[in-house]
Scaffold this motif. Sequence first.
Motif, PDB file in Angstrom:
ATOM      1  N   GLY A 101       0.836  -1.092   0.062  1.00 30.11           N
ATOM      2  CA  GLY A 101      -0.091   0.017   0.024  1.00 30.11           C
ATOM      3  C   GLY A 101       0.722   1.207  -0.052  1.00 30.11           C
ATOM      4  O   GLY A 101       2.217   1.206  -0.005  1.00 30.11           O
ATOM      5  N   ASP A 102       0.159   2.418  -0.156  1.00 31.09           N
ATOM      6  CA  ASP A 102       0.987   3.522  -0.173  1.00 31.09           C
ATOM      7  C   ASP A 102       1.588   3.813   1.246  1.00 31.09           C
ATOM      8  O   ASP A 102       2.640   4.482   1.452  1.00 31.09           O
ATOM      9  CB  ASP A 102       0.146   4.851  -0.682  1.00 31.09           C
ATOM     10  N   GLY A 103       0.902   3.594   2.202  1.00 32.66           N
ATOM     11  CA  GLY A 103       1.289   3.600   3.586  1.00 32.66           C
ATOM     12  C   GLY A 103       2.551   2.672   3.779  1.00 32.66           C
ATOM     13  O   GLY A 103       3.719   3.003   4.357  1.00 32.66           O
ATOM     14  N   GLY A 162      -3.916   7.121  -1.053  1.00 30.10           N
ATOM     15  CA  GLY A 162      -3.596   8.121  -0.518  1.00 30.10           C
ATOM     16  C   GLY A 162      -3.848   7.901   1.091  1.00 30.10           C
ATOM     17  O   GLY A 162      -3.749   9.105   1.782  1.00 30.10           O
ATOM     18  N   VAL A 163      -4.274   6.873   1.568  1.00 29.40           N
ATOM     19  CA  VAL A 163      -4.683   6.928   2.973  1.00 29.40           C
ATOM     20  C   VAL A 163      -4.232   5.478   3.592  1.00 29.40           C
ATOM     21  O   VAL A 163      -3.695   4.685   2.870  1.00 29.40           O
ATOM     22  CB  VAL A 163      -6.185   7.077   3.352  1.00 29.40           C
ATOM     23  N   TYR A 164      -4.318   5.537   4.866  1.00 28.96           N
ATOM     24  CA  TYR A 164      -4.120   4.345   5.592  1.00 28.96           C
ATOM     25  C   TYR A 164      -5.607   3.889   5.995  1.00 28.96           C
ATOM     26  O   TYR A 164      -6.208   4.035   6.785  1.00 28.96           O
ATOM     27  CB  TYR A 164      -3.334   4.714   7.128  1.00 28.96           C
ATOM     28  N   GLY A 165      -5.644   3.023   4.733  1.00 24.64           N
ATOM     29  CA  GLY A 165      -7.252   2.447   4.918  1.00 24.64           C
ATOM     30  C   GLY A 165      -7.737   1.748   6.102  1.00 24.64           C
ATOM     31  O   GLY A 165      -8.302   1.685   6.689  1.00 24.64           O
ATOM     32  N   LEU A 166      -6.808   0.882   6.126  1.00 31.39           N
ATOM     33  CA  LEU A 166      -6.868  -0.207   7.326  1.00 31.39           C
ATOM     34  C   LEU A 166      -6.965   0.386   8.744  1.00 31.39           C
ATOM     35  O   LEU A 166      -7.828   0.002   9.697  1.00 31.39           O
ATOM     36  CB  LEU A 166      -5.903  -1.227   7.648  1.00 31.39           C
TER      37      LEU A 166
HETATM   38 MG   LIG Z   1      -3.221   3.279   1.367  1.00 33.11          MG
END
Ligand SMILES: [Mg+2]
Length: 351
Positions: A111-113, A141-145
């Motif tokens: 992921g991006d994070g 663009g986010v920390y979805g989890l």
């Molecule tokens: Mg992400």
Amino acid sequence: MTFIVKPTLHHPQLRANSLGFTRRDYEGAVSTLCAGCGHDSISAAIIQACYELELPPHRIAKLSGIGCSSKTPNYFLGSSHGFNSVHGRMPSVLTGANLANRDLIYLGVSGDGDSASIGLGQFAHCIRRSVNMTYIVENNGVYGLTKGQFSATADRGSKSKRGVVNYDEPIDLVGLSLQLGASFVARSFSGDKAQLVPIVKAAIQHHGAAFIDCISPCVAFSNHEGSTKSFDYVRDHNEAVNRLDVVPERDEITVDHATGAVEEVVQYNGGRLRLRKLTAEYNPHDRVAAMTYLQERHAAGEIVTGVLYLETEPTDLHDYLNTVDKPLNQLADADLCPGLESLKLFNESLR
Ligand SMILES: [Mg+2]
Ligand SMILES: Cc1ncc(C[n+]2csc(CCOP(=O)(O)OP(=O)(O)O)c2C)c(N)n1
Ligand code: SF4
């Protein structure tokens, strides 16, 4: 990790590839991600690509970190090797696995994070070492989890779901991988299957570090007005510079495109890529020009997609290290420890 096993029964007339596998044989457990999550479309593209390339599932190793994106290897290639590592540490585990067994096809899913925040150093070293792999970042663009905090790829000025503005400059993993020497660099969109499947196929066939930044909207935390990673925003600002066809070694080329518009690149394994230009001035073999173009278009608010850089004669870490062709994990004790006489000779050679 909780998961629901998919029933193995399928329609008897489901088409099988030359190995006798149907598309279902490349699937994994039932996804537990939010309905509509971009990551599920990327899993579907990976399944399609591996089925079409007719890859034996036991020859693939999928590795990931932590995050919704890093959970996805559970939802595809259920019969392949898999390793879910610590947050941001997938690249070093993949590098070690690749050094031990060069015979497998390595898929790094992150992921991006995972890759641009906590794992940025790991990402950078894995790319600059030219590890032979396909490295996919499912970029929302986010920390979805962990409930939608901005990640390091969130654009400056973009808004969170609650209206908070991000003031930090984004890290562009495409720009970074170009600078770090990746020999295959692409960007795609989870909502564009027609573009994504051939890009994944080409990356898998590429010999060297192949990086794909795939914009993948998080329907829970980055699909609102003010986000630059939403489905609507990406559809409205997507500028594809080329289109790709992947022709396996076994297939004859039957379709003839207009002369000059299509470039053919022969891959390491004999397969061919047919790259159709959509933007006249874009040259995917000029690393520096690609970096400038991407920065200019980003400043203009556009998201450039397609094969952004391609080295036609790539090399990988094993080539630099001059390792033996036989995977290291298959060498016998006598090969690994050739005895005192050999050690003496070796030490002499260094004097
Ligand atoms: Mg992400
Ligand atoms: C060492 C460590 N730090 C923090 C976390 C908490 N954590 C879990 S997933 C995650 C971010 C995931 O974001 P990303 O990689 O973008 O994946 P996404 O969920 O958006 O697909 C964080 C911060 C963790 N698991 N381990
Ligand atoms: S929280 Fe976001 S990234 Fe995670 S599964 Fe839901 S939509 Fe996907």
